[in-house]
Design a protein around this motif. Sequence first.
Motif, PDB file in Angstrom:
ATOM      1  N   TYR A 261       1.026  -1.186   0.021  1.00 26.62           N
ATOM      2  CA  TYR A 261       0.183   0.057  -0.026  1.00 26.62           C
ATOM      3  C   TYR A 261       1.048   1.246  -0.024  1.00 26.62           C
ATOM      4  CZ  TYR A 261      -4.128  -2.867   0.634  1.00 26.62           C
ATOM      5  OH  TYR A 261      -5.112  -3.835   0.569  1.00 26.62           O
ATOM      6  N   PHE A 265      -0.748   5.077  -0.043  1.00 28.26           N
ATOM      7  CA  PHE A 265      -0.505   5.889   1.302  1.00 28.26           C
ATOM      8  C   PHE A 265       0.497   7.129   0.842  1.00 28.26           C
ATOM      9  CE2 PHE A 265       3.006   6.664   4.432  1.00 28.26           C
ATOM     10  CZ  PHE A 265       2.240   7.122   5.459  1.00 28.26           C
ATOM     11  N   LEU A 394      -8.838  -0.267   6.418  1.00 24.63           N
ATOM     12  CA  LEU A 394      -8.621   1.052   6.019  1.00 24.63           C
ATOM     13  C   LEU A 394     -10.128   1.781   5.711  1.00 24.63           C
ATOM     14  CD1 LEU A 394      -6.683   0.200   2.825  1.00 24.63           C
ATOM     15  CD2 LEU A 394      -5.912   1.625   4.630  1.00 24.63           C
ATOM     16  N   TYR A 402      -4.908   4.806   6.780  1.00 26.54           N
ATOM     17  CA  TYR A 402      -3.489   4.063   6.886  1.00 26.54           C
ATOM     18  C   TYR A 402      -2.850   4.145   8.140  1.00 26.54           C
ATOM     19  CZ  TYR A 402      -4.190   4.086   1.883  1.00 26.54           C
ATOM     20  OH  TYR A 402      -4.588   3.736   0.633  1.00 26.54           O
TER      21      TYR A 402
END
Length: 427
Positions: A261, A265, A394, A402
């Motif tokens: 991610y 992010f 999330l 995050y």
Amino acid sequence: MTSPRRSGAALSMTVDPTPAPARPAAAPKGFIVRAALSNWGLWTALMTPSIITLAVRVEAVAGADYEAVYAMVLSVGAAVGMFGGPVWGRLSDATRSRFGRRRPWIAGGIAVGTAGIAVIAFVPQVWALVFGWALAQAGFNAALAGTMASVPDQVPAKDQGRVSGAFGAAVTGGILAGSGLAALTQDTRLMFMIPCALAVALAAQFVLAFQDPRVEAPREPFSLKAIGATFVFDPRRHPDFGWVWLAKFLLVFGGAAPMVYMVYFTAARLDLTAAEAGGVVGVLFLASYALQTAVALGGGWLSDRIGRRRPLFVASGLISAAGLVLLATAPNLPMIVAAQLVLSVSGGLFAAVDAVLVFQTLPNPDAPAKDLGVANLANGFPQVLLPLAATAVLSVGGGGNYALLFAAAAAVAVGGAVSVLRVKRVR
């Protein structure tokens, strides 16, 4: 390999009853370097499509449906790679040939894997992408299974930390080499085949040089039931192996979150587009994987020098947790960079002792390949489960949470560090 004979539903082989190979007193000269180079070549051939060239090829072949096709190709390949490893390992343990029991699977695996990559590169059809990537995963994972199993066959426990560190460095080295090789040409076919050529050359120098002892001890009859048993072990009979499996699973699960991610992010935290964030993350990963490779090599040497494995694993889990908390609270790019470098140190320490902990807790050291494949499931399952768990986390607080995702991952990493303390057989 001798020809199998059918008896009912099971397959069996007739062999001469001689003892299994004795445990090695010292690694053969040059074995560790040759094995590490072979592993590096295999990971380069496997990781280059995973991170770069497969996505390019899918978009060119599938057109507007490339996202759905890409997900399908990756899912099928991941399933074949994850569940095939233990099966190839079990078959390697059972192999009886004049070439040994590891070399046929390394040589055959690299040939099949290269054939799968060639199908992807030269056949512009969606079915070929799915079939080719599944074939590549099957072949390269068979070769990796044979290479990994050769370590407890050839290297004494006191020297296995160096192998673990070198093999861990081979994974990140494969990512770095794959990125560099893909940049050498704009020809998609060459992007696929150059890494395979490297893998073939490095695997050949290993296969031709090392002495793979011929095993003629009788083995258990092979059956469909035996295939099912490949994926299980009894943690009550082998508790150390069970705790190592759990510790691996938790550390991989916690450490996978920022890798998967990081682009999204970074885009959210720095107010960038995904494309802009991708460029930033690409440079960041290049530096961090280089650091991780160096730490893995140094950590493997250190673990052999001090004769201890668990302290480095515990340090990996705690440092991972610190890096994840730092990332969760990072307000700007310098702090994100700092957090990623901390995570790279953790990843290097994990790689340094990951394999050696498995080697030294194997339920059956005389037939290690099957259980090495089972241990590898602890690396594969987090990749399947993380997206499901992350989606739920999330969404808390309206989406894009995050900070909570990375904080939860930090707690999981601490759990991995604690779990390894239950291992008794390894210091």
